[in-house]
Design a protein around this motif. Structure first.
Motif, PDB file in Angstrom:
ATOM      1  N   MET A   1     -60.179  13.075  10.214  1.00 37.62           N
ATOM      2  CA  MET A   1     -59.999  12.664   9.574  1.00 37.62           C
ATOM      3  C   MET A   1     -58.957  12.682   8.200  1.00 37.62           C
ATOM      4  O   MET A   1     -58.180  12.576   7.519  1.00 37.62           O
ATOM      5  CB  MET A   1     -59.807  11.027   9.254  1.00 37.62           C
ATOM      6  CG  MET A   1     -60.094  10.333  10.686  1.00 37.62           C
ATOM      7  SD  MET A   1     -59.946   8.647  10.191  1.00 37.62           S
ATOM      8  CE  MET A   1     -62.394   8.910  10.734  1.00 37.62           C
TER       9      MET A   1
ATOM     10  N   ARG B   1     -50.593  11.659   5.830  1.00 35.28           N
ATOM     11  CA  ARG B   1     -52.323  10.977   5.094  1.00 35.28           C
ATOM     12  C   ARG B   1     -52.242  10.323   3.437  1.00 35.28           C
ATOM     13  O   ARG B   1     -51.107  11.779   2.712  1.00 35.28           O
ATOM     14  CB  ARG B   1     -53.194  11.610   4.997  1.00 35.28           C
ATOM     15  CG  ARG B   1     -53.542  12.233   6.865  1.00 35.28           C
ATOM     16  CD  ARG B   1     -53.772  13.133   7.570  1.00 35.28           C
ATOM     17  NE  ARG B   1     -54.649  12.765   8.636  1.00 35.28           N
ATOM     18  CZ  ARG B   1     -55.848  13.801   9.283  1.00 35.28           C
ATOM     19  NH1 ARG B   1     -55.958  14.531   8.439  1.00 35.28           N
ATOM     20  NH2 ARG B   1     -55.472  14.134  10.347  1.00 35.28           N
TER      21      ARG B   1
ATOM     22  N   ASP C   1     -55.127   7.629   6.786  1.00 28.90           N
ATOM     23  CA  ASP C   1     -53.961   8.288   7.919  1.00 28.90           C
ATOM     24  C   ASP C   1     -52.790   7.104   8.614  1.00 28.90           C
ATOM     25  O   ASP C   1     -53.510   5.598   9.062  1.00 28.90           O
ATOM     26  CB  ASP C   1     -54.354   8.570   8.904  1.00 28.90           C
ATOM     27  CG  ASP C   1     -54.035   9.543   9.902  1.00 28.90           C
ATOM     28  OD1 ASP C   1     -52.379   8.634  10.821  1.00 28.90           O
ATOM     29  OD2 ASP C   1     -54.474  10.208  10.837  1.00 28.90           O
TER      30      ASP C   1
ATOM     31  N   ARG D   1     -56.133   4.897  11.026  1.00 27.26           N
ATOM     32  CA  ARG D   1     -57.754   4.808  10.423  1.00 27.26           C
ATOM     33  C   ARG D   1     -58.275   5.601   8.848  1.00 27.26           C
ATOM     34  O   ARG D   1     -56.431   6.276   8.880  1.00 27.26           O
ATOM     35  CB  ARG D   1     -58.314   6.210  11.640  1.00 27.26           C
ATOM     36  CG  ARG D   1     -58.412   5.703  13.038  1.00 27.26           C
ATOM     37  CD  ARG D   1     -58.885   6.657  14.036  1.00 27.26           C
ATOM     38  NE  ARG D   1     -59.603   7.087  13.486  1.00 27.26           N
ATOM     39  CZ  ARG D   1     -60.176   8.749  13.631  1.00 27.26           C
ATOM     40  NH1 ARG D   1     -58.929   9.493  14.388  1.00 27.26           N
ATOM     41  NH2 ARG D   1     -61.641   9.123  13.722  1.00 27.26           N
TER      42      ARG D   1
END
Length: 452
Positions: free
Chosen positions: A281, A387, A411, A416
């Motif tokens: 991530m 992001r 994100d 997430r």
């Protein structure tokens, strides 16, 4: 044109925007501003005209609160928010928010909020750090097209930066308290708020602080770093070692990894740039908001502006708060956060032609008092905002070191996020003043550290 935009435009005219060649240090007359007009680290000493950002008067004193099991008492615990920014009133505050913050309100209109508290310029560094910064102002310069430093003494390479590349070098070389051991947790979430976690014990040491320091062997080393997984049991034993270099074009970052299952130490050249970080991530160079070599981007200095940013986040680091109280669907529990109005440096990093990275652009906002990136927006290959990162900082007043109480990367597409460097419920998460030896950061040491 608004006054704020005019000042930023004027600044952009007098400062180089895109940097490739080396730049000389500032002259002694300019460096003398660190003793009066500017703070010892190059921030504006005066407050703003509106009185909403106070004058810097030295930061918090060392006895600003009690220290219990490594957690600092919140010196501002009695304060209430001045107001709270929501999706309903965002238009009143849009000019003091980053594009990423605005996007978070669009993505989570019913739950995302920014509670704004009175501003406190609480960051202080020790005198030895101020002295090094002053020396660097007159001596340090960039080399290798701006991708390395010479005549540098840690910390803070360019307290009076002349361009965007020098600003990002200031974040990389800012004062972090010297050599330390840190234990912190990472939470990797799903869109519904479920999470997996791991706890890591990190060691960081600067060459000049090693007991067996040798200028010859450490001349291009910025710092040594080890990260060891310690919990849960299924994650324990994995270790990453990094020798971070000052000039990563001349001598790339050196990294090794120990695999507990195989009991083997391997070189890890992939621990750099856009290789995947926790939970896939964030990227490796998003650790500490930005780390590693700046060579793949052109760095444009936009100027300075006032923004609502995470600050004095003592509540977020409280040992009394459990993870399930912090980790909520889509984003951190914003009721546990604190934002203040501060001046920040604004820079834009654009991927160079012929270079590869999953982020085509990065939009960064750096606190003027700590030189820490507090907000960062990351754009995909098509130029779309992808992001959003936030760094919730706290000054550890007893050791005069600003550190992170939590680093979030959201994100916007998947819903997430990953929460790094969370300190809650870890006894003595930071320990400073350790005296390491070079052997403590040798690849051969990893096997003796590994557990299973």
């Amino acid at each position: 044109m608004k006054k704020q935009n005019l000042s930023r435009f004027a600044l952009s005219l007098c400062l180089p925007l895109l940097i490739n060649p080396a730049f000389a240090a500032v002259d002694p007359a300019k460096a003398s501003e660190l003793d009066n007009k500017l703070t010892p680290v190059g921030a504006e000493r005066a407050g703003n005209a509106a009185g909403t950002i106070p004058e810097w008067t030295g930061g918090l004193p060392r006895d600003a609160g009690k220290v219990i099991d490594g957690f600092r008492e919140d010196p501002f615990a009695g304060e209430a928010p001045l107001f709270t920014i929501t999706a309903q009133n965002i238009d009143q505050y849009r000019d003091k928010l980053s594009p990423g913050q605005i996007a978070m309100f669009t993505r989570y209109p019913s739950t995302y909020k920014i509670p704004v508290y009175p501003s406190h310029r609480s960051v202080a560094w020790p005198q030895k750090a101020y002295a090094a910064a002053h020396r660097n102002a007159e001596a340090t310069r960039t080399v290798q097209g701006g991708n390395g430093l010479e005549n540098y003494t840690s910390p803070l390479a360019f307290p009076i930066p002349q361009n965007g590349l020098e600003v990002i070098w200031n974040h990389i070389t800012r004062y972090k308290g010297g050599s330390f051991i840190r234990e912190a947790s990472t939470y990797m979430t799903t869109p519904g708020g479920e999470y997996s976690w791991k706890t890591e014990r990190d060691r960081l040491a600067y060459p000049s602080e090693l007991l067996d320091y040798s200028p010859e062997t450490s001349q291009n080393i910025l710092f040594y770093f080890i990260s060891q997984n310690v919990a849960p049991a299924r994650e324990a034993g994995g270790i990453t070692l990094v020798h971070e270099t000052l000039d990563q074009v001349k001598q790339p970052r050196m990294a090794w990894q120990y695999n507990a299952g195989q009991r083997r130490v391997r070189r890890a050249p992939q621990v750099a740039y856009d290789s995947p970080g926790p939970g896939n991530m964030r990227t490796t160079d998003q650790a500490d908001m930005f780390s590693g070599s700046p060579d793949r981007y052109d760095w444009q200095l936009i100027g300075k502006r006032e923004m609502y940013v995470p600050y004095n986040s003592y509540r977020l680091a409280s040992p009394d708060i459990k993870p399930e109280e912090l980790i909520t669907p889509g984003h951190l529990n914003q009721d546990k956060t604190r934002y203040e109005l501060h001046r920040v440096w604004e820079i834009v990093a654009t991927l160079k032609s012929g270079q590869r990275h999953i982020y085509s652009k990065r939009h960064l906002f750096i606190d003027e008092d700590s030189w820490t990136i507090v907000e960062a927006d990351h754009y995909d290959s098509r130029g779309n905002l992808w992001r959003v990162s936030e760094n919730h900082i706290i000054p550890l007043y007893d050791v005069q070191a600003p550190i992170s109480a939590g680093e979030m990367t959201y994100d916007l597409l998947s819903g997430r996020y990953v929460a790094n460097y969370m300190l809650n419920q870890i006894k003595n998460p930071f320990q400073f003043g350790f005296k390491f030896k070079t052997y403590d950061f040798a690849p051969s040491t990893l096997r003796t550290m590994g557990i299973r």
